[in-house]
Scaffold this motif. Structure first.
Motif, short mmCIF file in Angstrom:
data_model
loop_
_atom_site.label_atom_id
_atom_site.label_comp_id
_atom_site.label_asym_id
_atom_site.label_seq_id
_atom_site.Cartn_x
_atom_site.Cartn_y
_atom_site.Cartn_z
N THR A 158 0.95 -1.29 0.33
CA THR A 158 0.25 -0.32 0.10
C THR A 158 0.82 1.18 0.08
O THR A 158 0.63 2.35 -0.09
CB THR A 158 -0.98 0.29 0.81
OG1 THR A 158 0.00 -0.43 2.48
CG2 THR A 158 -1.93 -1.03 1.04
N GLU A 213 -6.47 -5.74 -4.76
CA GLU A 213 -6.42 -4.32 -5.19
C GLU A 213 -7.79 -3.86 -3.83
O GLU A 213 -7.24 -2.28 -3.94
CB GLU A 213 -7.82 -5.07 -6.29
CG GLU A 213 -8.12 -3.09 -7.17
CD GLU A 213 -8.55 -3.63 -8.20
OE1 GLU A 213 -8.02 -2.73 -9.27
OE2 GLU A 213 -8.71 -5.09 -8.56
N ILE A 216 -5.35 -1.97 -1.86
CA ILE A 216 -4.12 -0.02 -2.22
C ILE A 216 -5.53 0.61 -2.72
O ILE A 216 -5.26 1.84 -1.72
CB ILE A 216 -4.32 -0.98 -3.23
CG1 ILE A 216 -2.91 -1.92 -3.19
CG2 ILE A 216 -3.32 0.02 -4.67
CD1 ILE A 216 -2.52 -3.18 -4.41
N LEU A 217 -6.47 0.10 -2.32
CA LEU A 217 -7.68 1.02 -2.87
C LEU A 217 -8.47 2.29 -1.53
O LEU A 217 -8.51 3.02 -1.25
CB LEU A 217 -8.77 1.10 -3.48
CG LEU A 217 -9.43 0.55 -4.79
CD1 LEU A 217 -10.36 -0.51 -5.63
CD2 LEU A 217 -8.46 1.88 -6.26
N ALA A 219 -6.78 2.37 1.42
CA ALA A 219 -5.35 2.43 1.16
C ALA A 219 -5.25 4.23 0.37
O ALA A 219 -4.99 5.46 1.39
CB ALA A 219 -4.10 2.12 0.98
N ASN A 220 -5.89 4.34 -0.49
CA ASN A 220 -5.93 5.19 -1.02
C ASN A 220 -6.44 6.02 -0.87
O ASN A 220 -6.33 7.90 -0.91
CB ASN A 220 -5.98 5.33 -2.65
CG ASN A 220 -4.92 4.82 -3.54
OD1 ASN A 220 -3.82 4.08 -3.30
ND2 ASN A 220 -4.92 4.18 -4.43
N ARG A 221 -8.15 6.08 -0.02
CA ARG A 221 -8.80 6.54 0.32
C ARG A 221 -8.34 6.96 1.53
O ARG A 221 -8.73 8.39 1.63
CB ARG A 221 -10.08 5.46 0.47
CG ARG A 221 -10.75 5.33 -0.31
CD ARG A 221 -11.36 6.26 -1.88
NE ARG A 221 -12.32 7.53 -0.99
CZ ARG A 221 -12.90 8.03 -1.50
NH1 ARG A 221 -12.44 8.97 -2.69
NH2 ARG A 221 -14.23 8.80 -1.23
N ARG A 223 -5.62 8.31 2.43
CA ARG A 223 -4.13 9.57 1.77
C ARG A 223 -5.38 10.48 1.79
O ARG A 223 -4.49 11.70 1.70
CB ARG A 223 -3.40 9.05 1.26
CG ARG A 223 -2.37 8.04 1.09
CD ARG A 223 -0.91 7.71 0.06
NE ARG A 223 -0.05 6.72 0.25
CZ ARG A 223 -1.11 5.55 -0.28
NH1 ARG A 223 -1.96 4.84 -0.77
NH2 ARG A 223 0.18 5.03 -0.32
N SER A 224 -6.46 10.20 0.09
CA SER A 224 -7.06 11.77 0.32
C SER A 224 -7.49 12.63 1.38
O SER A 224 -8.18 13.03 1.17
CB SER A 224 -8.23 10.87 -0.92
OG SER A 224 -8.85 10.16 -0.44
N HIS A 266 -17.64 3.59 -2.50
CA HIS A 266 -17.34 3.36 -3.13
C HIS A 266 -17.48 2.29 -4.19
O HIS A 266 -17.39 0.62 -3.12
CB HIS A 266 -15.64 3.02 -2.76
CG HIS A 266 -14.80 3.13 -4.08
ND1 HIS A 266 -14.35 4.01 -4.31
CD2 HIS A 266 -13.77 2.04 -4.28
CE1 HIS A 266 -13.89 3.72 -5.96
NE2 HIS A 266 -13.11 2.72 -5.48
#
Length: 334
Positions: A158, A213, A216-217, A219-221, A223-224, A266
């Protein structure tokens, strides 16, 4: 040249970002004609990119700030240094500014395709070609070693901080705990534990490729939806931890509920919709083991009572849903 090599040996012997930073500033300060060296930290406040001195030279020594970036009064907008701002925007390796008797060189430190800090060197004379080559050589050794340290602290899947860095980061935050603040809901620090609901079923039904996946997604949320001064970790498996800095209880609830809703809404490829459960606790009292244990208790309560919920430890304690556990000094966190 020999003293510089000795300083480089000392610099690369550190295993901590801040100590490495102090070491490189000390090395640069010894190069001659240098008035001041500083390490500037970038952070975002109210959607504005700010910077503040994190370490700097003072009376021939290097000192570091004890303040969190989000509350440091020395923070100024990046736009106040247009030369540096243009350097960052155009992704240049360096920028310079000259005024009467002062010549400044900025060297952005890039990690993971992002400038997270900048070294600032101010001299009484303009840099000669030889001086610039020496400074750049020292700086590149520093930046490469920073990248190696950063890589060792990150989760390979991630890109978030991994579990082994949690204790250091938590200790640093705990060391900067503010004095008791006034008011009904003062800004404090919070620890949240986040777990993906029924993640084993995702792996069993769709396979580990789609499970990865999802991680990873998520983790991206994370961060944002959290600020640059907050710290996000992957603890392994489907569990994440967030350290929220200098926010009120109401703001912490709002941030965590926003995350929960964002994940629920999501649509994940092939998998569709998933949910998360969150437990969180304040960090101003207790050891890391105790605080993490409180957040874990709140998380387990959320998972055992319907999932897709955010639970605050103190709320559960006061309602009688949980009972405080007796702390023992011999308990260790693994």
């Amino acid at each position: 040249m020999k003293p510089i090599l000795q300083n480089l040996v000392e610099m690369t012997g550190h295993r901590d970002h801040l100590r490495l930073e102090v070491s490189v500033l000390s090395t640069l300060l010894k190069l001659g004609h240098i008035v001041q060296v500083r390490a500037l930290e970038f952070f975002v406040q109210d959607q504005v990119t700010m910077l503040r001195p994190r370490s700097w030279s003072q009376d021939g020594q290097i000192v570091s700030s004890a303040h969190d970036a989000c509350s440091d009064p020395q923070g100024v907008p990046l736009t106040q240094l247009p030369g540096l701002a243009q350097c960052i925007e155009s992704r240049q390796a360096s920028a310079q500014h000259s005024a009467t008797g002062r010549h400044t060189l900025w060297l952005p430190v890039w990690l993971a395709d992002r400038a997270h800090a900048c070294l600032e060197i101010t001299q009484s004379r303009a840099l000669t070609r030889h001086q610039r080559d020496v400074v750049m050589g020292v700086f590149l050794v520093y930046q490469n070693y920073q990248s190696l340290l950063d890589y060792s602290e990150r989760d390979a899947l991630t890109g978030l901080f991994n579990r082994k860095t949690f204790e250091e980061q938590f200790a640093r935050q705990a060391g900067a705990r503010p004095d008791a603040a006034q008011g009904d809901d003062p800004p404090r620090q919070w620890l949240a534990v986040i777990d993906i609901d029924h993640f084993k079923a995702v792996n069993d039904r769709f396979g580990h490729l789609y499970g990865d996946e999802v991680l990873i997604l998520v983790a991206n949320r994370l961060r944002s939806l959290f600020r640059s001064q907050d710290r996000i970790f992957r603890f392994g498996g489907e569990e994440f931890v967030v350290l929220l800095r200098s926010v009120t209880l109401a703001q912490a609830r709002q941030a965590l509920e926003r995350l929960r809703a964002a994940i629920q809404e999501h649509t994940f490829p092939q998998v569709g919709h998933i949910t998360i459960s969150i437990g969180f606790a304040a960090t101003q009292a207790g050891s890391p083991v105790e605080i993490l244990g409180r957040a874990d208790q709140a998380l387990y309560h959320a998972k055992e009572n319907g999932r897709n919920r955010v639970c605050f430890y103190d709320d559960l304690l006061h309602s009688g849903a949980l009972q405080a556990k007796v702390a023992h000094d011999e308990v260790e966190l693994f």
